[in-house]
Design a protein around this motif. Structure first.
Motif, PDB file in Angstrom:
ATOM      1  N   GLU A 125      10.639   7.711 -18.669  1.00  0.00           N
ATOM      2  CA  GLU A 125      10.853   9.162 -19.234  1.00  0.00           C
ATOM      3  C   GLU A 125      10.090  10.002 -18.178  1.00  0.00           C
ATOM      4  OE1 GLU A 125       9.322   9.072 -22.999  1.00  0.00           O
ATOM      5  OE2 GLU A 125      10.531   7.341 -23.694  1.00  0.00           O
ATOM      6  N   LEU A 126      10.839  10.491 -17.196  1.00  0.00           N
ATOM      7  CA  LEU A 126      10.302  11.344 -16.045  1.00  0.00           C
ATOM      8  C   LEU A 126       9.608  12.492 -16.231  1.00  0.00           C
ATOM      9  CD1 LEU A 126      12.804  10.271 -13.362  1.00  0.00           C
ATOM     10  CD2 LEU A 126      10.567   8.936 -13.891  1.00  0.00           C
ATOM     11  N   VAL A 141      -0.222  18.980 -12.532  1.00  0.00           N
ATOM     12  CA  VAL A 141       0.970  18.162 -13.153  1.00  0.00           C
ATOM     13  C   VAL A 141       0.289  16.777 -13.336  1.00  0.00           C
ATOM     14  CG1 VAL A 141       2.938  16.600 -12.719  1.00  0.00           C
ATOM     15  CG2 VAL A 141       2.938  19.087 -11.970  1.00  0.00           C
ATOM     16  N   VAL A 142       0.743  16.220 -14.777  1.00  0.00           N
ATOM     17  CA  VAL A 142       0.249  14.846 -14.946  1.00  0.00           C
ATOM     18  C   VAL A 142       1.281  14.064 -15.639  1.00  0.00           C
ATOM     19  CG1 VAL A 142      -2.100  15.801 -15.792  1.00  0.00           C
ATOM     20  CG2 VAL A 142      -0.126  15.540 -17.428  1.00  0.00           C
ATOM     21  N   ALA A 143       1.120  12.727 -15.413  1.00  0.00           N
ATOM     22  CA  ALA A 143       2.121  11.818 -16.231  1.00  0.00           C
ATOM     23  C   ALA A 143       1.368  10.526 -16.940  1.00  0.00           C
ATOM     24  CB  ALA A 143       2.725  10.818 -14.961  1.00  0.00           C
ATOM     25  N   ARG A 144       2.072  10.377 -17.969  1.00  0.00           N
ATOM     26  CA  ARG A 144       1.359   9.301 -18.759  1.00  0.00           C
ATOM     27  C   ARG A 144       0.950   8.085 -18.134  1.00  0.00           C
ATOM     28  NH1 ARG A 144       5.761  10.790 -22.891  1.00  0.00           N
ATOM     29  NH2 ARG A 144       6.149   8.437 -22.399  1.00  0.00           N
ATOM     30  N   ALA A 145      -0.036   7.405 -18.452  1.00  0.00           N
ATOM     31  CA  ALA A 145      -0.428   5.987 -17.585  1.00  0.00           C
ATOM     32  C   ALA A 145       0.252   5.122 -18.518  1.00  0.00           C
ATOM     33  CB  ALA A 145      -1.856   6.196 -17.757  1.00  0.00           C
ATOM     34  N   ASP A 146       1.495   5.113 -18.453  1.00  0.00           N
ATOM     35  CA  ASP A 146       2.207   3.902 -19.003  1.00  0.00           C
ATOM     36  C   ASP A 146       3.488   3.633 -18.244  1.00  0.00           C
ATOM     37  OD1 ASP A 146       4.114   5.876 -19.723  1.00  0.00           O
ATOM     38  OD2 ASP A 146       3.175   6.011 -21.875  1.00  0.00           O
ATOM     39  N   ILE A 147       4.424   2.537 -18.492  1.00  0.00           N
ATOM     40  CA  ILE A 147       5.563   2.323 -17.880  1.00  0.00           C
ATOM     41  C   ILE A 147       6.529   3.218 -18.048  1.00  0.00           C
ATOM     42  CG2 ILE A 147       4.701  -0.219 -18.488  1.00  0.00           C
ATOM     43  CD1 ILE A 147       7.176  -0.186 -20.312  1.00  0.00           C
ATOM     44  N   ALA A 160      12.529  15.843 -11.487  1.00  0.00           N
ATOM     45  CA  ALA A 160      13.938  16.556 -11.462  1.00  0.00           C
ATOM     46  C   ALA A 160      14.111  17.958 -10.643  1.00  0.00           C
ATOM     47  CB  ALA A 160      14.394  16.788 -12.840  1.00  0.00           C
ATOM     48  N   GLN A 161      12.524  18.673 -10.807  1.00  0.00           N
ATOM     49  CA  GLN A 161      12.580  19.848 -10.044  1.00  0.00           C
ATOM     50  C   GLN A 161      12.640  19.553  -8.444  1.00  0.00           C
ATOM     51  OE1 GLN A 161       9.005  21.309 -11.536  1.00  0.00           O
ATOM     52  NE2 GLN A 161      10.038  21.798 -13.729  1.00  0.00           N
ATOM     53  N   HIS A 162      11.975  18.515  -8.151  1.00  0.00           N
ATOM     54  CA  HIS A 162      11.997  18.250  -6.850  1.00  0.00           C
ATOM     55  C   HIS A 162      13.164  17.015  -6.317  1.00  0.00           C
ATOM     56  CE1 HIS A 162       8.209  19.690  -7.535  1.00  0.00           C
ATOM     57  NE2 HIS A 162       7.996  20.080  -6.303  1.00  0.00           N
ATOM     58  N   ARG A 163      14.044  16.778  -7.189  1.00  0.00           N
ATOM     59  CA  ARG A 163      15.070  15.886  -6.851  1.00  0.00           C
ATOM     60  C   ARG A 163      14.472  14.649  -6.463  1.00  0.00           C
ATOM     61  NH1 ARG A 163      20.334  19.505  -5.342  1.00  0.00           N
ATOM     62  NH2 ARG A 163      19.638  21.524  -6.373  1.00  0.00           N
ATOM     63  N   ILE A 164      13.680  14.208  -6.949  1.00  0.00           N
ATOM     64  CA  ILE A 164      12.774  12.594  -6.539  1.00  0.00           C
ATOM     65  C   ILE A 164      14.036  11.790  -6.921  1.00  0.00           C
ATOM     66  CG2 ILE A 164      11.051  11.119  -6.686  1.00  0.00           C
ATOM     67  CD1 ILE A 164      10.625  13.675  -5.215  1.00  0.00           C
ATOM     68  N   CYS A 165      14.469  10.863  -6.020  1.00  0.00           N
ATOM     69  CA  CYS A 165      15.318   9.621  -6.129  1.00  0.00           C
ATOM     70  C   CYS A 165      14.337   8.249  -5.972  1.00  0.00           C
ATOM     71  CB  CYS A 165      16.417   9.945  -4.908  1.00  0.00           C
ATOM     72  SG  CYS A 165      17.553   8.477  -5.195  1.00  0.00           S
ATOM     73  N   SER A 166      13.629   8.034  -4.891  1.00  0.00           N
ATOM     74  CA  SER A 166      13.287   6.912  -4.573  1.00  0.00           C
ATOM     75  C   SER A 166      11.687   6.934  -4.470  1.00  0.00           C
ATOM     76  CB  SER A 166      13.758   6.344  -3.211  1.00  0.00           C
ATOM     77  OG  SER A 166      15.259   6.031  -3.458  1.00  0.00           O
ATOM     78  N   THR A 167      10.933   6.136  -4.770  1.00  0.00           N
ATOM     79  CA  THR A 167       9.464   5.797  -4.835  1.00  0.00           C
ATOM     80  C   THR A 167       8.938   4.602  -4.500  1.00  0.00           C
ATOM     81  OG1 THR A 167       9.051   5.573  -7.247  1.00  0.00           O
ATOM     82  CG2 THR A 167       9.672   7.686  -6.632  1.00  0.00           C
ATOM     83  N   ASN A 211      16.350   7.615 -11.231  1.00  0.00           N
ATOM     84  CA  ASN A 211      17.309   8.118 -12.346  1.00  0.00           C
ATOM     85  C   ASN A 211      18.046   7.021 -13.121  1.00  0.00           C
ATOM     86  OD1 ASN A 211      16.649  10.893 -11.990  1.00  0.00           O
ATOM     87  ND2 ASN A 211      17.313  10.732 -10.017  1.00  0.00           N
ATOM     88  N   ALA A 212      18.133   5.955 -12.345  1.00  0.00           N
ATOM     89  CA  ALA A 212      19.100   4.979 -12.922  1.00  0.00           C
ATOM     90  C   ALA A 212      18.176   3.916 -13.988  1.00  0.00           C
ATOM     91  CB  ALA A 212      19.506   4.125 -11.529  1.00  0.00           C
TER      92      ALA A 212
END
Length: 401
Positions: free
Chosen positions: A111-112, A79-85, A117-124, A105-106
Motif C-alpha cells: 500500500e504505497l 514524507v513517511v511510510a509505515r514501518a510494516d510490510i 506514484a508522484q515520482h513514478r517509482i517502479c523498481s527498488t 506496482n505489481a
C-alpha cells in the motif's frame, strides 16, 4: 566478454565510491550531511535517479525520509511510510533482510505512499541500517522510475554503505549524548556558582548582623562596667566583655576573607592585641604590649579557641603581673622549626610571675587549659623573671600544601 568487463568496471567503480564515502564519513561531524552524501553516492553508483535514507520513529511507528536525492521539493524531511510490510522500506525494516522489488506496482501486498506514484517509482532495493542496540536505526533505499534488474552485487554495494551509516549514526548519537552531558554539567556548574554567590551574600549579611550584635553587647557591658563599683562584679563583667570582644574580632577577620573556613591567625592575633591594648589602657599605666606574628592559616574553630586564650592571658598579665603598673607583655606566633605542621603561641611578661597548681582556675587559667586540650595542643608555664606561656598546637601548613 564485454559484459564481464563492464561488470568488473562497475564493481571497481562502486568499491571506489564506497571507499571515498567511508573517508568522508570519518571526517564529517554533521550526520545529515553524511546521510545525504550516502544517498547521492548510492544513486550514482547504481545509476538511478532516486535514493533515500529513512529513520525509524518509535512514537509513530513509521519511517521518516531523513535525507535523499532526486525527490521533489518538500519530500525529504516530511514524507513517511509505515514501518510494516505495506511498503518496500517497511518490509526491509520488519524482516531485517535486504529486499529487491523489480516492480512495486505489481506487488499486491504493498500500500504505497503517494510519493511513489508522484515520482513514478517502479523498481527498488532496500537494506537495513543497524542501530547501536538490537533495534535497527532505519533503511537505505534506491529507487528507479524505469524497470531494473537489481542483483546481489547491488545489494552488497548498498549494504557496505548501510554499514558505514550505522557506525556514523552510532558515533553521532554518542557525540550528542556527550554534548548533552557536557551541557548539563555546565548548567549545573552555573547553578552551583549562582547558589554559592547567593550563599556568600546571605552568609556575609548574617556575619555582619552577628558582629554588630556582639559590638552592641560589648558596648552595653562596657557601660555597665563603668557604672559598677563592686570589684568582684567589675572582674566578672570585664571577663565577659573581653570574650565578647574576642569573638567580634573573629567576625571582623571573616568578613575580610569572603567567608572562608580558615583565616590568618597571625593577623587575627595582631588585631586582637591592638584591641586589647586599648581596652586595658588605664591612666598612669606604662604597660607596653608588643605583637610579632607570622602568617598561619587556621581553622575557624581553632582560631576562636586560641583567641580566647590570648585574651585571657594578656588580661591576666595586665591585671596581676605589674604591681607598679609598668612593664612589657609580648605575644608571638610562629611555626615550629622541627615540624611545619605545628605552631607555637608565646605570651610572656616581665612582671612578678606566679606558679599556680595544675588544677588551678585562678585568673581563668582553668579555661585556658581546657581550650588548649580542646584543640589538641600542649601548654607550658614558667615563672622565671615573669610569666612565660608556651602553647604548642597542630597547624597544618595549608599555604605550602
Amino acid at each position: 566478454m564485454n559484459d564481464d568487463a563492464d561488470k568488473i568496471q562497475t564493481l571497481l567503480r562502486q568499491q571506489a565510491a564506497l571507499a571515498r564515502f567511508g573517508s568522508f564519513a570519518l571526517r564529517e561531524g554533521n550526520l545529515h550531511k553524511i546521510l545525504t552524501e550516502a544517498a547521492r553516492a548510492c544513486a550514482d553508483g547504481l545509476d538511478v535517479p532516486f535514493s533515500k535514507v529513512c529513520r525509524y520513529r518509535a512514537d509513530g511507528d513509521d519511517l521518516l525520509m531523513e535525507a535523499g536525492v532526486g525527490w521533489h521539493e518538500g519530500v525529504v524531511g516530511h514524507v513517511v511510510a509505515r514501518a510494516d510490510i505495506s511498503s518496500p522500506q517497511g518490509r526491509a525494516f520488519i524482516t531485517g533482510k535486504p529486499s529487491i522489488c523489480a516492480n512495486v506496482n505489481a506487488d499486491s501486498d504493498f500500500e504505497l505512499p503517494p510519493f511513489f506514484a508522484q515520482h513514478r517509482i517502479c523498481s527498488t532495493i532496500d537494506v537495513l541500517i543497524k542501530g547501536a542496540t538490537d533495534n535497527p536505526w532505519g533503511v537505505l533505499e534506491v529507487d528507479s522510475d524505469q524497470p531494473r534488474d537489481f542483483d546481489g552485487h547491488d545489494i552488497d554495494f548498498l549494504t557496505g554503505f548501510a554499514n558505514v551509516l550505522a557506525e556514523a549514526v552510532d558515533t553521532s548519537e554518542r557525540t550528542l549524548l556527550l554534548q548533552a552531558t557536557i551541557d548539563r554539567m555546565q548548567e549545573l556548574m552555573r547553578e552551583k556558582d549562582r547558589l554559592l554567590d547567593q550563599k556568600v551574600v546571605l552568609a556575609e549579611e548574617l556575619q555582619h548582623r552577628v558582629r554588630n550584635n556582639l559590638l552592641l553587647v560589648y558596648g552595653m557591658l562596657t557601660k555597665q562596667l563603668n557604672e559598677t563599683s563592686d570589684e568582684a562584679g567589675r572582674r566578672g563583667l570585664k571577663a565577659i566583655s573581653r570574650r565578647v570582644s574576642t569573638l567580634s574580632q573573629v567576625y571582623d577577620q571573616l568578613l575580610g576573607t569572603q567567608m572562608t573556613r580558615t583565616i590568618d591567625f597571625g593577623q587575627y592575633v595582631t588585631d586582637l592585641c591592638r584591641n586589647l591594648a586599648e581596652v586595658q589602657e588605664v591612666a598612669g599605666d606604662s604597660i607596653a604590649l608588643s605583637c610579632d606574628c607570622a602568617v598561619i592559616e587556621l581553622d575557624l574553630d581553632v582560631v576562636t579557641a586560641l583567641g580566647i586564650i590570648v585574651a585571657e592571658l594578656i588580661t591576666n598579665s595586665f591585671d596581676h603581673a605589674f604591681a607598679e603598673r609598668t612593664g612589657t607583655v609580648k605575644v608571638s606566633v610562629k611555626r615550629r622549626h622541627d615540624d611545619r605542621n605545628a605552631a607555637i603561641l608565646l605570651i610572656s611578661d616581665n612582671g612578678s610571675g606566679f606558679e599556680p597548681q595544675v588544677e588551678s582556675k585562678r585568673h581563668g587559667l582553668g579555661l585556658v587549659r581546657r581550650l588548649v586540650e580542646q584543640i589538641g595542643g600542649e601548654v607550658q608555664l614558667t615563672a622565671n623573671g615573669g610569666s612565660h606561656w608556651t602553647i604548642s598546637f597542630p597547624a597544618p601548613d595549608i599555604l605550602s600544601s
